[in-house]
Design an enzyme around this catalytic site. Structure first.
Site, PDB file in Angstrom:
ATOM      1  N   ASP A   1       1.119  -0.903   0.120  1.00 14.35           N
ATOM      2  CA  ASP A   1       0.246   0.242   0.195  1.00 14.35           C
ATOM      3  C   ASP A   1       0.938   0.712   0.336  1.00 14.35           C
ATOM      4  O   ASP A   1       1.860   1.653   0.829  1.00 14.35           O
ATOM      5  CB  ASP A   1      -1.071  -0.308   1.291  1.00 14.35           C
ATOM      6  CG  ASP A   1      -1.901   1.146   1.236  1.00 14.35           C
ATOM      7  OD1 ASP A   1      -2.467   1.687   0.481  1.00 14.35           O
ATOM      8  OD2 ASP A   1      -1.690   1.879   2.202  1.00 14.35           O
TER       9      ASP A   1
ATOM     10  N   GLU B   1       1.170  -0.487  -5.040  1.00  9.92           N
ATOM     11  CA  GLU B   1       0.349   0.637  -5.453  1.00  9.92           C
ATOM     12  C   GLU B   1       1.059   1.617  -6.381  1.00  9.92           C
ATOM     13  O   GLU B   1       1.900   2.661  -5.676  1.00  9.92           O
ATOM     14  CB  GLU B   1      -0.561   1.031  -4.475  1.00  9.92           C
ATOM     15  CG  GLU B   1      -1.876   2.270  -4.525  1.00  9.92           C
ATOM     16  CD  GLU B   1      -2.132   2.359  -3.505  1.00  9.92           C
ATOM     17  OE1 GLU B   1      -3.465   3.184  -3.565  1.00  9.92           O
ATOM     18  OE2 GLU B   1      -1.381   3.009  -2.893  1.00  9.92           O
TER      19      GLU B   1
HETATM   20  C1  NOJ Z   1      -4.311   3.411  -0.756  1.00 14.11           C
HETATM   21  C2  NOJ Z   1      -5.479   2.715  -1.055  1.00 14.11           C
HETATM   22  O1  NOJ Z   1      -5.762   1.568  -2.068  1.00 14.11           O
HETATM   23  C3  NOJ Z   1      -6.452   3.204  -0.191  1.00 14.11           C
HETATM   24  O2  NOJ Z   1      -7.754   2.504   0.249  1.00 14.11           O
HETATM   25  C4  NOJ Z   1      -6.190   3.846   1.068  1.00 14.11           C
HETATM   26  O3  NOJ Z   1      -6.989   4.516   1.753  1.00 14.11           O
HETATM   27  C5  NOJ Z   1      -4.493   4.352   1.109  1.00 14.11           C
HETATM   28  N1  NOJ Z   1      -3.686   3.779   0.440  1.00 14.11           N
HETATM   29  C6  NOJ Z   1      -3.179   4.402   2.605  1.00 14.11           C
HETATM   30  O4  NOJ Z   1      -4.296   3.963   3.339  1.00 14.11           O
END
Ligand code: NOJ
Length: 580
Positions: free
Chosen positions: A231, A300
């Site tokens: 993430d 991500e």
């Molecule tokens: C990316 C995640 O996909 C999202 O849902 C989240 O709010 C943020 N990172 C913070 O962790």
């Protein structure tokens, strides 16, 4: 339709010879299982509620493993299910080595992993490294004084004093609105939070933080996970000099503002800093060394260009296996030449690494955001064809396969996602893409037992758009996804063949060739217009001896007949055929 994703907004800015069999083998047996594979993202709160509390859970997911196997997925990525105060629905973790009781127990998790393994499906855990919950014992300790053993585990900073007033150290902003600095009265310092106030950023310069997180990685590998989705991985580090970010200026020379009323900054000092690559290589080593089997790392990675994306595989291909390629799926414009260029970039500019295409997820509207005419399912067939018939690993989002649509809340008082409350009405939050899975046409769509109030409402579309209604219908979206995925898994050219764009100046039809190592070839054509189109494939130019194509898959009902090398496509029609 948002033109860029929420997270892109913050940035502003081959296994060529793998046999088709490889993607079918269990993640435990084949180190290359993830190449040209299909990964299915599940938002656990919204997949299946097994205990009648209105919230999805792990046992609910386990009960649908046969469904996932029939669909043909190789792995499931679960968004976080660790113990959490659920401010950010799991992305605020308060214990990294357990499961939140809302979702089940560690034993339930182990059963899920085992059941998935029997069906050759890997389970991918979401690993949130950038921040924890403010309720995590690490943060509580860190905030308790400036001298405790974890005092330096988070990003603390003294205030800036201007004319006797206390101000945040600089202009860094939270992705979720407002300053990224929160004053802590006990420590009399600010802490940095890229996301919600309740999500303080860890200090990755601290070796103890690294060690603690690598232990978390080991813990879940020992519980049998097939990989991690990392993430917010681009934001682990911030500028050590704490410099102000530059503002993004509009045509009038004044800073642009976002849905929260903040001036838009270019996140050059808080995103994609070079230090992160050392951490990724260390995560890679832990993944490679813990259990003697391949554990994949997905990132991500909302990045501005394919050149940036290339870096995330590592100079020696020793970093991420699958940094998400947002270049293609988030074009957010139904434009043939843009898709052609971006898909071709993935084929030619990442040194043969495996692109991970993705069109939607729990943070962005579903693929129906591309639909402007009343051809929703046909446009969906075009997008899914790009996703599954390209040379890529395909990342899909639960419910896409039945054509679930984004259903944002109509009233502010119904919103569950805090960014929607803060940003209303410009930013309605992410509830619209997180609604419960639509299993059947019973009043709660088969998501919860009858009479239960679900955590988000069931969208009205459930009566027609649901698994039970689509399962036996050969013309349904679900059947389309099953057939496409079967082609991706079983046809050597569609599975791993190299990709060559055809008809490069055509601005109405996107067409390409997939060529397997043994020369067997498949053509794919997608009509991007609401008018019928006829297309030929100049195959000889690409060394193909075959002249005609034999249909493998086409949009149901459309003419799409292949005649002497030409194919007729209906509005938004798709054609996939073998060169013979
Ligand atoms: C990316 C995640 O996909 C999202 O849902 C989240 O709010 C943020 N990172 C913070 O962790």
């Amino acid at each position: 339709m948002r033109t860029i994703s929420r997270f892109q907004g913050a940035i502003l800015l081959a296994l060529a010879c793998a046999s088709a069999v490889s993607a079918q083998s269990a993640p435990q047996q084949n180190p290359n299982w993830w190449k040209n594979a299909v990964i299915y993202e599940i938002y656990p709160r919204s997949f299946q509620d097994s205990n009648g509390d209105g919230i999805g859970d792990l046992n609910g997911i386990t009960s649908h493993l046969d469904y996932l196997q029939t669909l043909g997925v190789n792995a499931v990525w679960l968004t976080p299910n660790y113990p959490s105060p659920q401010i950010d629905f799991g992305y605020d973790i308060s214990d990294y080595d357990n499961i939140d009781p809302q979702y089940g127990t560690l034993a339930d998790f182990d059963r899920l992993v085992a059941g998935a393994r029997q069906r050759h499906i890997g389970i991918i855990m979401d690993l949130v490294l950038n921040h924890t919950s403010d309720q995590h014992p690490w943060f509580k300790e860190s905030a308790s004084s400036r001298t405790n053993p974890k005092a330096d585990w988070y990003t603390w900073h003294d205030p800036k004093i201007v004319n006797g007033h206390r101000l945040p150290p600089n202009n860094w902003e939270s992705v979720f609105g407002g300053s990224a600095w929160q004053w802590d009265p006990a420590r009399r310092q600010y802490y940095y939070h890229r996301f919600y106030i309740q999500q303080p950023d860890l200090n990755w310069n601290n070796p103890q933080v690294r060690k603690a997180m690598y232990d978390v990685e080991r813990f879940w590998i020992r519980h049998g996970v097939a990989g991690f989705r990392l993430d917010a991985i681009t934001s682990l580090f911030e500028d050590p000099q704490d410099r102000d970010e530059p503002y993004v200026l509009g045509p009038d020379g004044k800073p642009l503002t976002n849905a929260y009323g903040d001036k838009v900054v270019q996140t050059i000092y808080t995103d994609d800093l070079p230090e992160v690559h050392t951490v990724i290589r260390q995560l890679r080593q832990v993944a490679d060394q813990t259990h003697g089997r391949k554990v994949i790392l997905i990132g991500e990675t909302y990045l501005p260009s394919v050149t940036d994306l290339r870096r995330w595989f590592g100079a020696k291909n020793d970093e991420l296996d699958l940094p998400m390629d947002m270049q293609v799926g988030f074009i957010n414009k139904f434009d043939v030449s843009l898709f052609r260029q971006r898909i071709n970039d993935a084929e030619t500019k990442i040194d043969g690494n495996m692109p991970l295409f993705v069109f939607d997820n729990h943070d962005n509207p579903r693929w129906d955001r591309y639909v402007t005419a009343d051809h929703k399912d046909d446009v969906g067939r075009v997008l899914s064809t790009i996703l599954f018939a390209s040379r890529d690993t395909a990342l899909m989002y639960y419910g896409d396969e039945i054509g679930m649509v984004t259903t944002p809340p109509a009233r502010k008082e119904d919103i569950r996602d805090p960014i929607g409350i803060r940003g209303w009405p410009k930013e309605k939050g992410r509830d619209g893409e997180r609604t419960p899975m639509q299993w059947n046409s019973s009043p709660i769509a088969g998501f919860s037992p009858a009479g239960v109030k679900t955590w988000l409402p069931i969208p009205p579309s459930y009566a027609r758009v649901n698994v039970a209604a689509e399962e036996g219908n050969p013309d349904s979206m679900l059947s389309w996804y099953q057939q496409l995925i079967a082609l991706k898994k079983n046809d050597a050219a569609v599975h791993a063949g190299r990709e060559v764009m055809l008809n490069p100046t055509d601005d109405r039809v996107l067409s390409w060739l997939r060529i397997a190592p043994d020369g067997e070839a498949v053509v794919v054509a997608c009509n991007f217009t609401a008018q019928p189109q006829t297309i030929g494939f100049p195959l000889a130019r690409y060394g193909m001896r075959g002249r005609v194509v034999r249909t493998l898959l086409k949009t149901p009902g459309a003419p799409n007949v292949s005649r002497a090398g030409q194919v007729q496509l209906g509005p938004y029609g798709v054609y996939i055929g073998r060169v013979e």
